[in-house]
Write a protein that holds these residues in place. Structure first.
Motif, PDB file in Angstrom:
ATOM      1  N   ILE A  36       0.882  -1.167   0.000  1.00 50.52           N
ATOM      2  CA  ILE A  36       0.000   0.000   0.000  1.00 50.52           C
ATOM      3  C   ILE A  36       0.919   1.216   0.000  1.00 50.52           C
ATOM      4  CG2 ILE A  36      -1.742   1.284   1.293  1.00 50.52           C
ATOM      5  CD1 ILE A  36      -2.484  -1.526   2.532  1.00 50.52           C
ATOM      6  N   VAL A  37       0.824   2.018  -1.020  1.00 50.25           N
ATOM      7  CA  VAL A  37       1.745   3.140  -1.182  1.00 50.25           C
ATOM      8  C   VAL A  37       1.078   4.426  -0.697  1.00 50.25           C
ATOM      9  CG1 VAL A  37       3.188   4.457  -2.772  1.00 50.25           C
ATOM     10  CG2 VAL A  37       2.798   2.000  -3.167  1.00 50.25           C
ATOM     11  N   ILE A  38       1.682   5.041   0.306  1.00 49.12           N
ATOM     12  CA  ILE A  38       1.227   6.332   0.841  1.00 49.12           C
ATOM     13  C   ILE A  38       2.400   7.296   0.745  1.00 49.12           C
ATOM     14  CG2 ILE A  38       0.336   7.560   2.849  1.00 49.12           C
ATOM     15  CD1 ILE A  38      -0.927   4.964   3.789  1.00 49.12           C
ATOM     16  N   ASP A  39       2.199   8.372   0.020  1.00 48.17           N
ATOM     17  CA  ASP A  39       3.302   9.264  -0.340  1.00 48.17           C
ATOM     18  C   ASP A  39       4.378   8.432  -1.036  1.00 48.17           C
ATOM     19  OD1 ASP A  39       1.809  11.287   0.659  1.00 48.17           O
ATOM     20  OD2 ASP A  39       3.015  11.608   2.454  1.00 48.17           O
ATOM     21  N   ASP A  40       5.585   8.387  -0.489  1.00 45.69           N
ATOM     22  CA  ASP A  40       6.637   7.593  -1.125  1.00 45.69           C
ATOM     23  C   ASP A  40       7.004   6.356  -0.315  1.00 45.69           C
ATOM     24  OD1 ASP A  40       7.718   8.970   0.995  1.00 45.69           O
ATOM     25  OD2 ASP A  40       9.613   9.437  -0.002  1.00 45.69           O
ATOM     26  N   VAL A  41       6.099   5.913   0.570  1.00 44.21           N
ATOM     27  CA  VAL A  41       6.379   4.782   1.451  1.00 44.21           C
ATOM     28  C   VAL A  41       5.544   3.572   1.030  1.00 44.21           C
ATOM     29  CG1 VAL A  41       6.437   3.964   3.833  1.00 44.21           C
ATOM     30  CG2 VAL A  41       6.880   6.380   3.335  1.00 44.21           C
ATOM     31  N   HIS A  42       6.183   2.402   0.946  1.00 41.54           N
ATOM     32  CA  HIS A  42       5.515   1.153   0.607  1.00 41.54           C
ATOM     33  C   HIS A  42       5.260   0.373   1.903  1.00 41.54           C
ATOM     34  CE1 HIS A  42       6.855   2.328  -3.325  1.00 41.54           C
ATOM     35  NE2 HIS A  42       6.384   1.243  -3.900  1.00 41.54           N
ATOM     36  N   PHE A  43       3.984   0.253   2.271  1.00 38.82           N
ATOM     37  CA  PHE A  43       3.590  -0.487   3.473  1.00 38.82           C
ATOM     38  C   PHE A  43       3.180  -1.911   3.078  1.00 38.82           C
ATOM     39  CE2 PHE A  43       2.984   3.911   4.749  1.00 38.82           C
ATOM     40  CZ  PHE A  43       3.402   3.930   6.071  1.00 38.82           C
ATOM     41  N   TYR A  44       3.777  -2.897   3.746  1.00 37.33           N
ATOM     42  CA  TYR A  44       3.430  -4.301   3.531  1.00 37.33           C
ATOM     43  C   TYR A  44       2.732  -4.826   4.789  1.00 37.33           C
ATOM     44  CZ  TYR A  44       6.530  -4.202  -0.530  1.00 37.33           C
ATOM     45  OH  TYR A  44       7.112  -3.903  -1.741  1.00 37.33           O
ATOM     46  N   LEU A  45       1.517  -5.348   4.625  1.00 37.15           N
ATOM     47  CA  LEU A  45       0.724  -5.809   5.762  1.00 37.15           C
ATOM     48  C   LEU A  45       0.743  -7.337   5.812  1.00 37.15           C
ATOM     49  CD1 LEU A  45      -2.402  -3.447   5.513  1.00 37.15           C
ATOM     50  CD2 LEU A  45      -0.150  -3.004   6.524  1.00 37.15           C
ATOM     51  N   LEU A  46       1.307  -7.872   6.886  1.00 36.22           N
ATOM     52  CA  LEU A  46       1.444  -9.323   7.044  1.00 36.22           C
ATOM     53  C   LEU A  46       0.851  -9.739   8.390  1.00 36.22           C
ATOM     54  CD1 LEU A  46       2.543 -11.955   5.866  1.00 36.22           C
ATOM     55  CD2 LEU A  46       4.763 -11.414   6.930  1.00 36.22           C
ATOM     56  N   PRO A  47      -0.411 -10.187   8.408  1.00 35.91           N
ATOM     57  CA  PRO A  47      -1.065 -10.542   9.676  1.00 35.91           C
ATOM     58  C   PRO A  47      -0.462 -11.790  10.301  1.00 35.91           C
ATOM     59  CG  PRO A  47      -2.431 -11.167   7.807  1.00 35.91           C
ATOM     60  CD  PRO A  47      -1.279 -10.380   7.246  1.00 35.91           C
ATOM     61  N   PHE A  48      -0.879 -12.059  11.519  1.00 34.57           N
ATOM     62  CA  PHE A  48      -0.405 -13.247  12.238  1.00 34.57           C
ATOM     63  C   PHE A  48      -0.762 -14.517  11.469  1.00 34.57           C
ATOM     64  CE2 PHE A  48      -1.443 -16.784  15.086  1.00 34.57           C
ATOM     65  CZ  PHE A  48      -0.200 -16.997  15.658  1.00 34.57           C
ATOM     66  N   PHE A  49       0.183 -15.449  11.428  1.00 32.05           N
ATOM     67  CA  PHE A  49      -0.096 -16.755  10.837  1.00 32.05           C
ATOM     68  C   PHE A  49       0.716 -17.814  11.552  1.00 32.05           C
ATOM     69  CE2 PHE A  49       3.425 -15.014   8.290  1.00 32.05           C
ATOM     70  CZ  PHE A  49       4.342 -16.050   8.365  1.00 32.05           C
ATOM     71  N   LYS A  50       0.300 -19.068  11.388  1.00 26.29           N
ATOM     72  CA  LYS A  50       1.025 -20.200  11.953  1.00 26.29           C
ATOM     73  C   LYS A  50       1.837 -20.885  10.854  1.00 26.29           C
ATOM     74  CE  LYS A  50      -2.306 -21.069  15.657  1.00 26.29           C
ATOM     75  NZ  LYS A  50      -3.225 -22.050  16.285  1.00 26.29           N
ATOM     76  N   PRO A  51       2.892 -21.621  11.239  1.00 19.96           N
ATOM     77  CA  PRO A  51       3.728 -22.287  10.233  1.00 19.96           C
ATOM     78  C   PRO A  51       2.961 -23.206   9.302  1.00 19.96           C
ATOM     79  CG  PRO A  51       4.821 -22.308  12.358  1.00 19.96           C
ATOM     80  CD  PRO A  51       3.443 -21.772  12.601  1.00 19.96           C
TER      81      PRO A  51
END
Length: 376
Positions: free
Chosen positions: A116-131
Motif C-alpha cells: 500500500i503506497v502512501i506518499d513515497d512509502v511502501h507499506f506491507y501488511l502481514l497478519p499473524f499466521f502459523k507455520p
C-alpha cells in the motif's frame, strides 16, 4: 511523512473481572487528539485489535466509533492487521469497501504481498499466521517452526530495496525480547521465535504481540507495546506510541495518560489502613503485604478504602511462587527434545541414548504436524 505505530489494543480486556474498555476508549481518543495536533494522518495498528476472537458487542462498538471518527471525520489513513487474538472474519468484514475511505485491513496471508503506497512509502501488511499455513501454501512439508515459515515466505516476495519499505506484522521476534504475563504463548519449546535478521529488506518493521515497548536488534525493528498496562508485571514498563519519520526513519515517542492505571504497592497492613497512604485510591491496585502472618479479612477491609483493589498477596508467601514461575519460564524456552532428555535423566539417572533420541525427535515432528493440521 510521519506515521504513528501502535499495537495490542486488546479491546474488551478485563483484569480480575474489571473491564478496561472505558479506559481503552479514552486512550484511543487521546491518540486521535495527538495526531490532529501534530498533523499526522497515517496510523498503523499491528494486530490484536480485540482481546478475544469473539469480542463483546461493546468492544465492537468502541472500535467502530473510533474508526468512524478517525477515517470519516478526520480523514486519517489507517493500516491494520489481525493478531493471534483476533478472528480474521470479524476483522476483515467489509474491508474491500473500506479501502476507498482510507481504511486498509489485512487478515489474510497472500502468496505475494502487494504494498500500500502512501506518499513515497511502501507499506506491507502481514497478519499473524502459523507455520502450517505456509507449509500448505508452498507445499513444504519440512516447515515446522515460525522461523522456517518466515524464511520460506520471504523467499517468494519481491521487495524493491530502492523504495522506502515498512513491514507491519504480528509475531514473536527476538529471543531476548521482554514478555509479560498478559501475552499468549504461541508455541512450546521456543519454536515461535523469529530472528530479526530476516527483516533486512525493510526500513522499518512495525511489530505487534509483545506488550513492552522495545527494539529488536536495530532501533527500526520495534514493538510499540500496548497502549496501557495489562498485567501487574507491566507496572514498571513505560507505555508510549511510536512516531516514525519516514524522511530518515528516526523515531520519537509520546505517552498517553489513562485516567485509571495499574499500580503495585508494598507495605504493612496497618500502613494501608491509613487514609493518606495511597493518594490515588481509584487506581487498579495490587497490594503486597509485608506482614509475617495472614491478616484476617484483610482484602475486605482494604477494599473499603481502595475500591479497585484487585489483588492482595503476602511477600513471604510469594517468594516460593516466584521461584516456581521462574522455573516454568525456563521450561517454556527449552526445546522439546531437551525436556525429554532432562525428564529421562531425572527418572532413570541415565543419559538418553542416540537411538531413543532419534525416535523421540521423529515422534515430536509427526505429532507437531498432526496438531497443526487439526488447528488449521
Amino acid at each position: 511523512m510521519k506515521f504513528v505505530h501502535i499495537a495490542d489494543l486488546h479491546l474488551g480486556k478485563t483484569i480480575h473481572q474489571y473491564s478496561l474498555l472505558d479506559i481503552q476508549k479514552q486512550l484511543l481518543y487521546q491518540l486521535l487528539d495527538y495526531m490532529k495536533k501534530e498533523n499526522i494522518s497515517t496510523l498503523v495498528i499491528a494486530g490484536d485489535i480485540y482481546d478475544r476472537s469473539v469480542p463483546s458487542s461493546e468492544a465492537v462498538q468502541v472500535l467502530d466509533e473510533f474508526l468512524d471518527v478517525a477515517v470519516n471525520q478526520n480523514h486519517f489513513q489507517i493500516l491494520m492487521i489481525s493478531g493471534n487474538h483476533d478472528s480474521q472474519d470479524r476483522i476483515h468484514f467489509a474491508s474491500a469497501l473500506l479501502k476507498k475511505q482510507g481504511l486498509y485491513i489485512e487478515t489474510e496471508v497472500h502468496k505475494k504481498m502487494e504494498p500500500i503506497v502512501i506518499d513515497d512509502v511502501h507499506f506491507y501488511l502481514l497478519p499473524f499466521f502459523k507455520p502450517s499455513l505456509i507449509r500448505h501454501m508452498y507445499q513444504q512439508d519440512s516447515i515446522v517452526t515460525y522461523q522456517q515459515a518466515f524464511e520460506e515466505y520471504f523467499q517468494h516476495q519481491d521487495i524493491d530495496k530502492n523504495q522506502k519499505n515498512v513491514l507491519v506484522t504480528h509475531q514473536f521476534v527476538g529471543k531476548n525480547s521482554i514478555q509479560s504475563e498478559s501475552e499468549v504463548i504461541l508455541s512450546v519449546g521456543g519454536s515461535e521465535i523469529i530472528d530479526n535478521s530476516l527483516f533486512e529488506d525493510f526500513d522499518y518493521v512495525a511489530l505487534g504481540h509483545l506488550h513492552a515497548s522495545q527494539k529488536v536488534g536495530r532501533k527500526t525493528i520495534r514493538y510499540s507495546g500496548s497502549l496501557m498496562r495489562y498485567s501487574f508485571d507491566e507496572v514498571k514498563q513505560e507505555k508510549s506510541i511510536v512516531i516514525v519519520n519516514t524522511d530518515d526513519f528516526s523515531l520519537s515517542f509520546h505517552t498517553l495518560t489513562p485516567s485509571i492505571d495499574l499500580k503495585v504497592y508494598q507495605g504493612y497492613y496497618l500502613d494501608f489502613i491509613k487514609n493518606d497512604y495511597i493518594s490515588k485510591k481509584d487506581d487498579l491496585l495490587h497490594i503486597e503485604l509485608l506482614d509475617g502472618k495472614i491478616v484476617p479479612h484483610a482484602i475486605e477491609q482494604l477494599k473499603r478504602l481502595y475500591p479497585h483493589l484487585l489483588q492482595l498477596t503476602y511477600v513471604h508467601l510469594s517468594q516460593y511462587h516466584h521461584q516456581v514461575n521462574d522455573n516454568m519460564k525456563i521450561l517454556e524456552t527449552m526445546e522439546l527434545t531437551d525436556l525429554y532428555q532432562q525428564f529421562y535423566q531425572t527418572i532413570t539417572n541415565q543419559q538418553l541414548d542416540e537411538e531413543s533420541l532419534d525416535i523421540i525427535k521423529d515422534f515430536i515432528e509427526k505429532d507437531g504436524e498432526k496438531n497443526e493440521t487439526i488447528k488449521s
